[in-house]
Motif scaffolding. Structure first.
Motif, PDB file in Angstrom:
ATOM      1  N   ALA A   4      33.358  28.400  34.278  1.00  0.00           N
ATOM      2  CA  ALA A   4      32.524  29.248  33.418  1.00  0.00           C
ATOM      3  C   ALA A   4      33.405  29.897  32.358  1.00  0.00           C
ATOM      4  CB  ALA A   4      31.857  30.321  34.257  1.00  0.00           C
ATOM      5  N   ASN A   5      32.780  30.483  31.333  1.00  0.00           N
ATOM      6  CA  ASN A   5      33.530  31.337  30.423  1.00  0.00           C
ATOM      7  C   ASN A   5      33.518  32.739  31.010  1.00  0.00           C
ATOM      8  OD1 ASN A   5      34.176  29.382  28.621  1.00  0.00           O
ATOM      9  ND2 ASN A   5      32.765  30.076  27.001  1.00  0.00           N
ATOM     10  N   LYS A  16      35.309  55.845  37.438  1.00  0.00           N
ATOM     11  CA  LYS A  16      35.163  54.733  36.510  1.00  0.00           C
ATOM     12  C   LYS A  16      33.753  54.166  36.565  1.00  0.00           C
ATOM     13  CE  LYS A  16      36.618  50.346  34.851  1.00  0.00           C
ATOM     14  NZ  LYS A  16      37.495  49.198  34.918  1.00  0.00           N
ATOM     15  N   TYR A  54      41.141  49.518  36.212  1.00  0.00           N
ATOM     16  CA  TYR A  54      40.937  50.368  37.381  1.00  0.00           C
ATOM     17  C   TYR A  54      39.669  49.898  38.066  1.00  0.00           C
ATOM     18  CZ  TYR A  54      44.799  53.098  35.731  1.00  0.00           C
ATOM     19  OH  TYR A  54      46.066  53.459  35.350  1.00  0.00           O
ATOM     20  N   ILE A 106      47.780  43.476  35.070  1.00  0.00           N
ATOM     21  CA  ILE A 106      48.092  42.075  34.810  1.00  0.00           C
ATOM     22  C   ILE A 106      49.199  42.081  33.761  1.00  0.00           C
ATOM     23  CG2 ILE A 106      47.159  39.814  34.201  1.00  0.00           C
ATOM     24  CD1 ILE A 106      44.339  41.335  34.368  1.00  0.00           C
ATOM     25  N   GLY A 119      27.126  38.790  40.413  1.00  0.00           N
ATOM     26  CA  GLY A 119      28.058  38.443  41.484  1.00  0.00           C
ATOM     27  C   GLY A 119      28.861  39.647  41.930  1.00  0.00           C
ATOM     28  N   ARG A 151      44.886  48.417  38.708  1.00  0.00           N
ATOM     29  CA  ARG A 151      45.147  46.976  38.690  1.00  0.00           C
ATOM     30  C   ARG A 151      45.999  46.707  37.459  1.00  0.00           C
ATOM     31  NH1 ARG A 151      38.774  45.241  39.268  1.00  0.00           N
ATOM     32  NH2 ARG A 151      38.597  45.520  41.521  1.00  0.00           N
ATOM     33  N   PHE A 177      46.753  33.845  37.665  1.00  0.00           N
ATOM     34  CA  PHE A 177      45.868  35.004  37.686  1.00  0.00           C
ATOM     35  C   PHE A 177      44.985  34.983  38.931  1.00  0.00           C
ATOM     36  CE2 PHE A 177      41.618  36.708  36.535  1.00  0.00           C
ATOM     37  CZ  PHE A 177      41.975  38.052  36.488  1.00  0.00           C
ATOM     38  N   GLU A 233      34.453  28.916  39.533  1.00  0.00           N
ATOM     39  CA  GLU A 233      33.771  29.474  38.363  1.00  0.00           C
ATOM     40  C   GLU A 233      34.808  30.072  37.400  1.00  0.00           C
ATOM     41  OE1 GLU A 233      30.237  29.939  37.375  1.00  0.00           O
ATOM     42  OE2 GLU A 233      30.431  28.122  38.596  1.00  0.00           O
ATOM     43  N   LEU A 234      35.911  30.532  37.963  1.00  0.00           N
ATOM     44  CA  LEU A 234      36.972  31.127  37.154  1.00  0.00           C
ATOM     45  C   LEU A 234      37.446  30.150  36.077  1.00  0.00           C
ATOM     46  CD1 LEU A 234      38.884  33.561  36.755  1.00  0.00           C
ATOM     47  CD2 LEU A 234      40.470  32.472  38.338  1.00  0.00           C
ATOM     48  N   HIS A 257      41.710  36.585  40.517  1.00  0.00           N
ATOM     49  CA  HIS A 257      40.528  37.360  40.130  1.00  0.00           C
ATOM     50  C   HIS A 257      40.239  38.403  41.207  1.00  0.00           C
ATOM     51  CE1 HIS A 257      36.292  38.056  38.931  1.00  0.00           C
ATOM     52  NE2 HIS A 257      36.775  37.802  37.734  1.00  0.00           N
ATOM     53  N   HIS A 288      39.342  36.278  25.458  1.00  0.00           N
ATOM     54  CA  HIS A 288      38.199  35.519  25.978  1.00  0.00           C
ATOM     55  C   HIS A 288      37.502  36.276  27.080  1.00  0.00           C
ATOM     56  CE1 HIS A 288      40.876  34.684  29.336  1.00  0.00           C
ATOM     57  NE2 HIS A 288      41.782  34.284  28.467  1.00  0.00           N
ATOM     58  N   GLU A 295      30.783  47.201  34.918  1.00  0.00           N
ATOM     59  CA  GLU A 295      31.051  46.546  36.197  1.00  0.00           C
ATOM     60  C   GLU A 295      29.791  45.863  36.681  1.00  0.00           C
ATOM     61  OE1 GLU A 295      33.985  46.323  36.878  1.00  0.00           O
ATOM     62  OE2 GLU A 295      34.610  47.853  35.444  1.00  0.00           O
ATOM     63  N   VAL A 302      37.534  39.520  42.512  1.00  0.00           N
ATOM     64  CA  VAL A 302      36.604  39.032  43.535  1.00  0.00           C
ATOM     65  C   VAL A 302      36.662  37.512  43.517  1.00  0.00           C
ATOM     66  CG1 VAL A 302      34.936  40.898  43.786  1.00  0.00           C
ATOM     67  CG2 VAL A 302      34.738  39.343  41.858  1.00  0.00           C
TER      68      VAL A 302
HETATM   69  C1  HEC Z   1      30.896  34.471  37.990  1.00  0.00           C
HETATM   70  C2  HEC Z   1      31.143  35.671  37.279  1.00  0.00           C
HETATM   71  C3  HEC Z   1      32.548  35.940  36.777  1.00  0.00           C
HETATM   72  C4  HEC Z   1      33.320  35.122  35.984  1.00  0.00           C
HETATM   73  C5  HEC Z   1      33.008  33.725  35.453  1.00  0.00           C
HETATM   74  C6  HEC Z   1      34.515  35.861  35.706  1.00  0.00           C
HETATM   75  N1  HEC Z   1      34.485  37.076  36.328  1.00  0.00           N
HETATM   76 FE1  HEC Z   1      35.912  38.526  36.236  1.00  0.00          FE
HETATM   77  N2  HEC Z   1      34.786  39.752  37.372  1.00  0.00           N
HETATM   78  C7  HEC Z   1      33.574  39.423  37.930  1.00  0.00           C
HETATM   79  C8  HEC Z   1      33.113  40.530  38.727  1.00  0.00           C
HETATM   80  C9  HEC Z   1      31.846  40.551  39.539  1.00  0.00           C
HETATM   81  C10 HEC Z   1      34.068  41.550  38.601  1.00  0.00           C
HETATM   82  C11 HEC Z   1      33.974  42.964  39.142  1.00  0.00           C
HETATM   83  C12 HEC Z   1      34.740  43.095  40.395  1.00  0.00           C
HETATM   84  C13 HEC Z   1      35.503  44.366  40.413  1.00  0.00           C
HETATM   85  O1  HEC Z   1      35.853  44.892  39.337  1.00  0.00           O
HETATM   86  O2  HEC Z   1      35.814  44.823  41.483  1.00  0.00           O
HETATM   87  C14 HEC Z   1      35.122  41.026  37.774  1.00  0.00           C
HETATM   88  C15 HEC Z   1      36.268  41.746  37.420  1.00  0.00           C
HETATM   89  C16 HEC Z   1      37.284  41.225  36.626  1.00  0.00           C
HETATM   90  C17 HEC Z   1      38.475  41.949  36.238  1.00  0.00           C
HETATM   91  C18 HEC Z   1      38.801  43.367  36.611  1.00  0.00           C
HETATM   92  C19 HEC Z   1      38.158  44.280  35.621  1.00  0.00           C
HETATM   93  C20 HEC Z   1      38.390  45.732  35.897  1.00  0.00           C
HETATM   94  O3  HEC Z   1      37.970  46.520  35.050  1.00  0.00           O
HETATM   95  O4  HEC Z   1      38.968  46.096  36.898  1.00  0.00           O
HETATM   96  C21 HEC Z   1      39.225  41.099  35.455  1.00  0.00           C
HETATM   97  C22 HEC Z   1      40.548  41.409  34.784  1.00  0.00           C
HETATM   98  C23 HEC Z   1      38.507  39.860  35.371  1.00  0.00           C
HETATM   99  N3  HEC Z   1      37.329  39.966  36.085  1.00  0.00           N
HETATM  100  C24 HEC Z   1      38.955  38.777  34.636  1.00  0.00           C
HETATM  101  C25 HEC Z   1      38.228  37.600  34.498  1.00  0.00           C
HETATM  102  C26 HEC Z   1      38.679  36.504  33.660  1.00  0.00           C
HETATM  103  C27 HEC Z   1      39.955  36.482  32.850  1.00  0.00           C
HETATM  104  C28 HEC Z   1      37.731  35.550  33.738  1.00  0.00           C
HETATM  105  C29 HEC Z   1      37.718  34.186  33.062  1.00  0.00           C
HETATM  106  C30 HEC Z   1      38.887  33.368  33.176  1.00  0.00           C
HETATM  107  C31 HEC Z   1      36.687  36.051  34.619  1.00  0.00           C
HETATM  108  N4  HEC Z   1      37.031  37.308  35.050  1.00  0.00           N
HETATM  109  C32 HEC Z   1      35.543  35.357  34.936  1.00  0.00           C
HETATM  110  C33 HEC Z   1      32.878  38.258  37.745  1.00  0.00           C
HETATM  111  C34 HEC Z   1      33.298  37.170  36.990  1.00  0.00           C
END
Ligand code: HEC
Ligand code: HEC
Ligand code: HEC
Ligand code: HEC
Ligand code: HEC
Ligand code: HEC
Length: 507
Positions: free
Chosen positions: A485-486, A347, A226, A237, A500, A235, A472, A481-482, A474, A423, A496, A476
């Motif tokens: 990065a890890n 949330k 959420y 997946i 970034g 949300r 997938f 970086e997706l 993301h 992960h 939250e 944002v």
């Molecule tokens: C550079 C930083 C960064 C990286 C690397 C990153 N994320 Fe995120 N992620 C974010 C941010 C910032 C948010 C919060 C945005 C939001 O929830 O609106 C987010 C939110 C999410 C959410 C939603 C969570 C929720 O509670 O709604 C998911 C799922 C997610 N990321 C999956 C991933 C996955 C899988 C990877 C690795 C493959 C990853 N992210 C890598 C920064 C990152």
């Protein structure tokens, strides 16, 4: 005095004390056993007394009776004019001797019965979750609570920690004595460390119930989230996880491949988060070595380091003691409709309160009860009035989330023990599958997003309704970086409050 005559040599202080002990213990054992039988309540301290203390008392009592009698008899025998034979004469023609003998036989049967019931129950009791999880109340609280909320809540502690067979039972009880000592004298570590050094090998315990050779196909799983926005937007997946085929068959493919093949690795830290070296024994017997290209080990370091063969616990290290991040817990509460999703920013606000440090559970609970309603009173007066019941209920749910995932008294919280299965919050699979572990020839342990799972569909604010996605997306835009990065680099915090995230979550 008839009683005195009847008791004979046993008429002395030692035997009397013994008799009182034995009779009291018998009464107590029968009493408590029937209390437990009738009420069905199993109390840890009561169990300890019923199965160990009282039977001990009974045995001591029963030793004291003949001991006292023997001492009296010996004393009388030493008297010059006494004509007492060195051994008792048993003449069944004498009614007294006959009665005594009968009494002795019946008493022995009752005694054997009581002690065997008590020791059987005692064995059962030491195998029970009450014994493992509640007796050392404070110390084991985090594990006990997390276990009771896990898919293994009906699997007893001992089925994973001891397993079948007498040898491991004895081994476990010996180490249990040490632990009991540690609890009594408070020498236990502040936070219990993992991995546990003397845990029985996973393949003896897990494989008692799960049989990876028989695994098949994949598993569909929907991850619910959420958004931390005003609407708490849902949300989803929807993924097919490629668990994979029978590891020992010809077609060993997929995630459980690692246990069909011999995969050995070196970890440089206790929690096994840093894995610079991996060796795979191929089907033809050759060894393929992978090295972290950023922090390689020298040949000597590889030779002298301790190596571990991968088993279930290198991925499923938290099958029973699962602590969840505040964000995930909130997601589950929304998904299960345990909490009202129409409360604006619920949330975001709840996660923010939950991720703050607290010295005591009471402090956290009080803060939740105070700040959550205050937030609505201040920012959404109409909601605060109209949805008072929902807000009050949200307070209870959020307090419960704290209760199940944070244990300040043992310095344990949801992120104390990394969970290696995915992960997202911790490196997990990406400890090896980070795209940086290579062979000398340049072969990489893959980080391909479609190797372990396939996205079937996804629902999110930044995906137009009805659009079919295959990769997938993301929430944002974080560019490549997706992939580089890890995920845990940004998500380890559990809320939250991720680097970034500022541009997106502005409230
Ligand atoms: C550079 C930083 C960064 C990286 C690397 C990153 N994320 Fe995120 N992620 C974010 C941010 C910032 C948010 C919060 C945005 C939001 O929830 O609106 C987010 C939110 C999410 C959410 C939603 C969570 C929720 O509670 O709604 C998911 C799922 C997610 N990321 C999956 C991933 C996955 C899988 C990877 C690795 C493959 C990853 N992210 C890598 C920064 C990152
Ligand atoms: C499904 C199997 C399973 C069951 C059931 C189970 N455990 Fe565990 N337990 C584990 C594993 C696996 C570990 C982690 C071992 C590792 O990482 O080396 C663990 C770790 C622990 C630890 C070390 C601290 C920690 O959290 O890692 C304690 C203490 C513990 N368990 C107590 C208990 C108690 C008490 C019960 C019963 C209420 C119980 N366990 C039930 C599998 C289980
Ligand atoms: C006494 C039997 C027993 C033992 C021992 C046992 N499990 Fe399980 N396990 C179960 C049962 C039953 C379920 C199914 C629970 C359900 O679906 O409600 C389960 C479920 C699971 C799941 C799926 C959980 C999910 O989220 O769906 C995994 C993974 C798992 N076990 C791993 C392990 C590992 C690893 C060990 C060894 C440390 C282990 N189990 C030991 C009985 C056992
Ligand atoms: C390389 C990591 C890894 C190893 C090693 C591993 N597993 Fe798994 N296993 C997974 C993953 C990932 C899943 C899917 C989990 C999920 O979807 O949440 C899974 C799923 C499972 C499930 C659930 C299957 C289902 O259909 O729901 C069971 C049970 C299980 N594993 C048992 C074991 C046992 C027992 C061992 C050791 C003999 C083992 N696993 C070794 C990664 C591993
Ligand atoms: C200790 C290191 C290590 C860890 C941790 C690890 N893997 Fe692997 N994995 C490997 C190696 C090495 C290979 C083989 C690479 C190759 O042959 O290309 C591999 C291969 C795979 C494959 C491909 C198997 C096939 O079909 O050929 C999958 C799928 C996979 N891993 C999933 C996972 C998942 C999911 C996790 C986390 C739950 C995980 N791995 C954790 C080392 C690891
Ligand atoms: C080595 C295997 C592996 C690779 C490679 C991999 N994943 Fe995963 N991923 C997993 C496993 C296993 C899970 C399921 C964890 C669970 O059941 O909790 C998962 C879960 C996820 C989730 C759901 C997380 C959540 O909690 O909502 C997302 C999103 C995701 N992966 C995206 C990616 C992306 C993007 C990539 C490529 C950069 C990627 N994965 C690469 C194994 C892998």
């Amino acid at each position: 005095m008839a009683l005195k005559k009847y008791a004979g040599y046993a008429w002395n202080l030692i035997s009397l004390v013994g008799m009182i002990l034995a009779v009291t213990a018998t009464g107590l054992i029968i009493g408590f056993l029937s209390y437990e039988g009738i009420t069905g309540v199993e109390k840890p301290y009561l169990g300890l007394m019923t199965y160990f203390l009282f039977p001990g008392m009974l045995i001591v009592g029963l030793i004291l009776v003949p001991l006292g009698a023997y001492l009296v008899r010996e004393k009388r025998r030493r008297h010059p004019e006494a004509e007492i034979h060195p051994f008792p004469t048993v003449d069944f023609n004498e009614p007294h001797k006959r009665h005594m003998f009968l009494f002795f036989v019946i008493a022995s049967i009752i005694f054997v019965l009581i002690v065997s019931v008590a020791s059987l129950k005692g064995y059962e009791f030491t195998e029970s979750t009450t014994f493992c999880g509640e007796l050392c109340h404070v110390v084991m609280e985090p594990e006990h609570v997390a276990w009771s909320n896990s898919p293994h809540a009906k699997v007893k502690c001992v089925e994973c920690h001891v397993g079948p067979g007498a040898a491991w039972y004895v081994k476990a009880k010996i180490s249990g004595m040490r632990q009991l000592y540690a609890v009594l004298f408070k020498t236990y570590p502040e936070t219990i460390g993992t991995p546990i050094d003397n845990l029985r090998p996973a393949r003896d315990t897990c494989e008692h119930c799960h049989w990876p050779e028989k695994f098949y196909a994949g598993r569909q799983k929907v991850f619910y989230h959420y958004a931390p926005n005003e609407e708490n937007s849902p949300r989803e997946i929807n993924m097919l996880i490629n668990i994979g085929g029978t590891p020992k068959s010809e077609h060993a493919k997929g995630i459980h491949w690692h246990i069909g093949q011999e995969v050995t690795y070196i970890a440089t830290d206790r929690q096994r988060l840093n894995i610079p070296y991996i060796a795979v024994k191929e089907k033809d017997g050759t060894i393929t070595e992978y090295m972290d290209s950023e922090k390689p080990l020298s040949k000597e370091e590889v030779a002298k380091s301790q190596k571990r063969v991968m088993d279930c616990l290198d991925c499923h290290n938290r099958p029973a003691h699962i602590y969840r991040a505040p964000g995930i817990e909130m997601d589950e509460a929304f998904a299960a409709r345990r909490i009202d999703g129409s409360l604006p920013y619920l949330k975001k606000v709840a996660v923010e309160i939950l991720t703050r440090p607290y010295a005591k559970k009471e402090e956290a609970k009080a803060t939740i009860a105070k700040e959550l309603p205050e937030y609505y009173a201040k920012n959404y007066p109409a909601v605060s009035k109209g949805k008072q019941k929902e807000i009050d209920h949200a307070v209870v749910v959020v307090q419960d989330i704290y209760n199940r995932n944070f244990f300040p008294s043992m310095k344990v919280s949801w992120n104390t023990y990394p969970n290696h299965i995915g992960h997202f919050y911790t490196p997990g699979c990406f400890r090896c599958h980070d795209g940086k572990h290579k062979t000398a020839a340049g072969k990489v342990i893959s980080k391909d997003c479609n190797m372990c799972h396939t996205v079937l569909s996804q629902k999110q604010e930044n995906i137009p309704a009805g659009k079919q996605v295959k990769e997938f997306v993301h929430p944002v835009d974080i560019g490549d970086e997706l992939f580089k990065a890890n995920c845990s680099d940004c998500h380890a915090a559990g809320g939250e409050d991720v680097p970034g995230g500022e541009q997106h979550a502005k409230h």
